[in-house]
Design a protein around this motif. Sequence first.
Motif, PDB file in Angstrom:
ATOM      1  N   ILE A 263     -51.308-106.122 -23.176  1.00  0.00           N
ATOM      2  CA  ILE A 263     -50.186-105.410 -22.562  1.00  0.00           C
ATOM      3  C   ILE A 263     -50.595-103.956 -22.384  1.00  0.00           C
ATOM      4  O   ILE A 263     -50.927-103.282 -23.361  1.00  0.00           O
ATOM      5  N   ASP A 264     -50.593-103.485 -21.177  1.00  0.00           N
ATOM      6  CA  ASP A 264     -50.905-102.081 -20.924  1.00  0.00           C
ATOM      7  C   ASP A 264     -49.686-101.248 -21.318  1.00  0.00           C
ATOM      8  O   ASP A 264     -48.726-101.120 -20.564  1.00  0.00           O
ATOM      9  N   VAL A 265     -49.725-100.695 -22.521  1.00  0.00           N
ATOM     10  CA  VAL A 265     -48.555 -99.982 -23.038  1.00  0.00           C
ATOM     11  C   VAL A 265     -48.259 -98.717 -22.247  1.00  0.00           C
ATOM     12  O   VAL A 265     -47.178 -98.129 -22.389  1.00  0.00           O
ATOM     13  N   ARG A 266     -49.196 -98.306 -21.403  1.00  0.00           N
ATOM     14  CA  ARG A 266     -48.909 -97.145 -20.538  1.00  0.00           C
ATOM     15  C   ARG A 266     -47.761 -97.440 -19.579  1.00  0.00           C
ATOM     16  O   ARG A 266     -47.121 -96.507 -19.072  1.00  0.00           O
ATOM     17  N   MET A 267     -47.516 -98.719 -19.323  1.00  0.00           N
ATOM     18  CA  MET A 267     -46.405 -99.079 -18.442  1.00  0.00           C
ATOM     19  C   MET A 267     -45.063 -98.624 -19.020  1.00  0.00           C
ATOM     20  O   MET A 267     -44.104 -98.409 -18.278  1.00  0.00           O
ATOM     21  N   PHE A 268     -45.002 -98.487 -20.350  1.00  0.00           N
ATOM     22  CA  PHE A 268     -43.755 -98.037 -20.966  1.00  0.00           C
ATOM     23  C   PHE A 268     -43.511 -96.550 -20.733  1.00  0.00           C
ATOM     24  O   PHE A 268     -42.434 -96.044 -21.053  1.00  0.00           O
ATOM     25  N   ARG A 269     -44.534 -95.838 -20.200  1.00  0.00           N
ATOM     26  CA  ARG A 269     -44.327 -94.443 -19.820  1.00  0.00           C
ATOM     27  C   ARG A 269     -44.027 -94.291 -18.331  1.00  0.00           C
ATOM     28  O   ARG A 269     -43.718 -93.189 -17.871  1.00  0.00           O
ATOM     29  N   ASN A 270     -44.141 -95.377 -17.583  1.00  0.00           N
ATOM     30  CA  ASN A 270     -43.863 -95.357 -16.152  1.00  0.00           C
ATOM     31  C   ASN A 270     -42.370 -95.130 -15.937  1.00  0.00           C
ATOM     32  O   ASN A 270     -41.538 -95.892 -16.442  1.00  0.00           O
ATOM     33  N   PRO A 271     -41.970 -94.088 -15.197  1.00  0.00           N
ATOM     34  CA  PRO A 271     -40.539 -93.777 -15.038  1.00  0.00           C
ATOM     35  C   PRO A 271     -39.744 -94.869 -14.351  1.00  0.00           C
ATOM     36  O   PRO A 271     -38.514 -94.938 -14.516  1.00  0.00           O
ATOM     37  N   ALA A 272     -40.418 -95.739 -13.584  1.00  0.00           N
ATOM     38  CA  ALA A 272     -39.716 -96.834 -12.935  1.00  0.00           C
ATOM     39  C   ALA A 272     -39.671 -98.086 -13.797  1.00  0.00           C
ATOM     40  O   ALA A 272     -38.815 -98.943 -13.589  1.00  0.00           O
ATOM     41  N   LEU A 273     -40.591 -98.191 -14.771  1.00  0.00           N
ATOM     42  CA  LEU A 273     -40.691 -99.416 -15.554  1.00  0.00           C
ATOM     43  C   LEU A 273     -39.981 -99.355 -16.909  1.00  0.00           C
ATOM     44  O   LEU A 273     -39.356-100.335 -17.331  1.00  0.00           O
ATOM     45  N   TRP A 274     -40.071 -98.212 -17.612  1.00  0.00           N
ATOM     46  CA  TRP A 274     -39.504 -98.211 -18.958  1.00  0.00           C
ATOM     47  C   TRP A 274     -37.995 -98.488 -18.969  1.00  0.00           C
ATOM     48  O   TRP A 274     -37.507 -99.205 -19.862  1.00  0.00           O
ATOM     49  N   PRO A 275     -37.212 -97.980 -18.002  1.00  0.00           N
ATOM     50  CA  PRO A 275     -35.788 -98.346 -18.023  1.00  0.00           C
ATOM     51  C   PRO A 275     -35.566 -99.841 -17.776  1.00  0.00           C
ATOM     52  O   PRO A 275     -34.601-100.416 -18.291  1.00  0.00           O
ATOM     53  N   VAL A 276     -36.446-100.459 -16.982  1.00  0.00           N
ATOM     54  CA  VAL A 276     -36.326-101.896 -16.737  1.00  0.00           C
ATOM     55  C   VAL A 276     -36.567-102.677 -18.020  1.00  0.00           C
ATOM     56  O   VAL A 276     -35.837-103.618 -18.348  1.00  0.00           O
ATOM     57  N   PHE A 277     -37.595-102.277 -18.779  1.00  0.00           N
ATOM     58  CA  PHE A 277     -37.892-102.974 -20.031  1.00  0.00           C
ATOM     59  C   PHE A 277     -36.764-102.779 -21.056  1.00  0.00           C
ATOM     60  O   PHE A 277     -36.381-103.721 -21.756  1.00  0.00           O
TER      61      PHE A 277
END
Length: 489
Positions: A263-277
């Motif tokens: 899991i690329d945990v950098r995705m949790f810093r993506n402003p479009a992705l972290w709210p989705v998660f």
Amino acid sequence: MSRSTLSRATTSFAAIIGFLAFVEFTSGIIQGYYTPLLTDIARHLGVHDADVNWLEGSQLMLSALVVPAFAKLGDMVGHRKMLVISTAVTAIASFALVFSDEFWVFLVAWALQGFYVVWLPLEIALIWSRSRSTPRPAAITRRAAGILVAFLEFGAIAGALLGGALIDSLPLQIVLLVPAIAVALCFFVILFGVKESPELTGGKLDTTGLTLISLALLALTGGLSFLRLNGPADLLSWSLVALGLLLVWPFAKWELRHPDPLIDVRMFRNPALWPVFVTAGLFGVSVLGAQAPLSTFARTDPTEVGYGLGTEGFATSLLIGGYVLAMTVGALLFPVVTRFVAPRVALICASLLVAAGYLLFVPFHGDYAQVMTNMVIVGIGSGALVAALPAAAAAAAPPTQTGVATGLTNSVKTVGGAIASCVFGIALLSHVGGGSHSTAGSFSGYLTVWLVCGGTAVVCAIVLAFVPKLAFADPTPVEDDALEAPVAS
């Protein structure tokens, strides 16, 4: 592209959607069929109504472990290949349920049946991979996701109505055979009807990362399960919960260093992705954790404990059918609504509908019509979120992490549901009504379920307000029929 080439591509894409729609119809049967049977299953196995949450919790826990690995393997070796494997496991487990008379055997088979949860994220990733080369992949994926979720909900309606009708006239073991046969058919549909994704990343599975996240999830959900058994004062339970949370840190550190992480945990810093998660995790509380309490509340006899509806199997299935039909409407409306408003706004509105429906349960739960109205409101918002979240994740994810991103929406949703299932189980066991011999859950527990589900949905709406305004949208306007876009064969 010539007209004949476009026609062939459109026909190929429609065929894939058709086969995948059957897969989701089968998934819906699994999700809807058993719900009106839960009270009968509890009686057959000789357990308390609140122990039904063990079934749901164990399946959600195993699902949380399976999805990260299968999502990553889908990107690496093929989304269709992982669909075939997961369907085979689900079919074997579904047949095992038919012949399980002991609670622990039934529990293991029920947990293994949870492999079906990887189907939708793998399908969305497959669709995105085939539409990525077109000018409007986000719109195509949203439209396809809406269709797939609609078939999922149609399957859930059919399953709930059929299960509720059959349980009133047939032995439980014969009734349990129906979904097992459906999953077996689904296996052959995938095997012979679905083509593989055109672009695969290859590579080697990050087994160290998988081990670390699996240990974290096992410790967390295991601790929550012990809390149900031993009560909130148990030190061992809280220690396991703390260990599960602490293990997330070495997992994240390892993934940041790994060249091809699970899991690329950098995705949790993506402003479009972290709210989705975050939204997916909180949404899991209601869409997964509250299913069993809604069913058992409807079946609870008000003449015995003073609350509940006292419905029989078929009347309960009608309630579930209304809820699922509303989810179908929400799933189909979402891609239509996003033609007029930004996907972010549509997601916020869907979350607010879920919040409104559950909070209405607090004052209005005394008769059948009130409960049905609340469930329809919840269903419209929930259907939109089920379709929208994996599609939104696919649109915002890096090209090589599509399966992982769509899988993550399901993983965190599953974790949220597993936590809620354990918490709701504890709540329903507290101050049980009807005397010491009653198997009914407590009214204070049901109030807790409704308030928590409504509150988490409100938080979802707030979190989604932080998503960039144009997230999840195509860069150019899309036409009405997004499925006419050419797709790589």
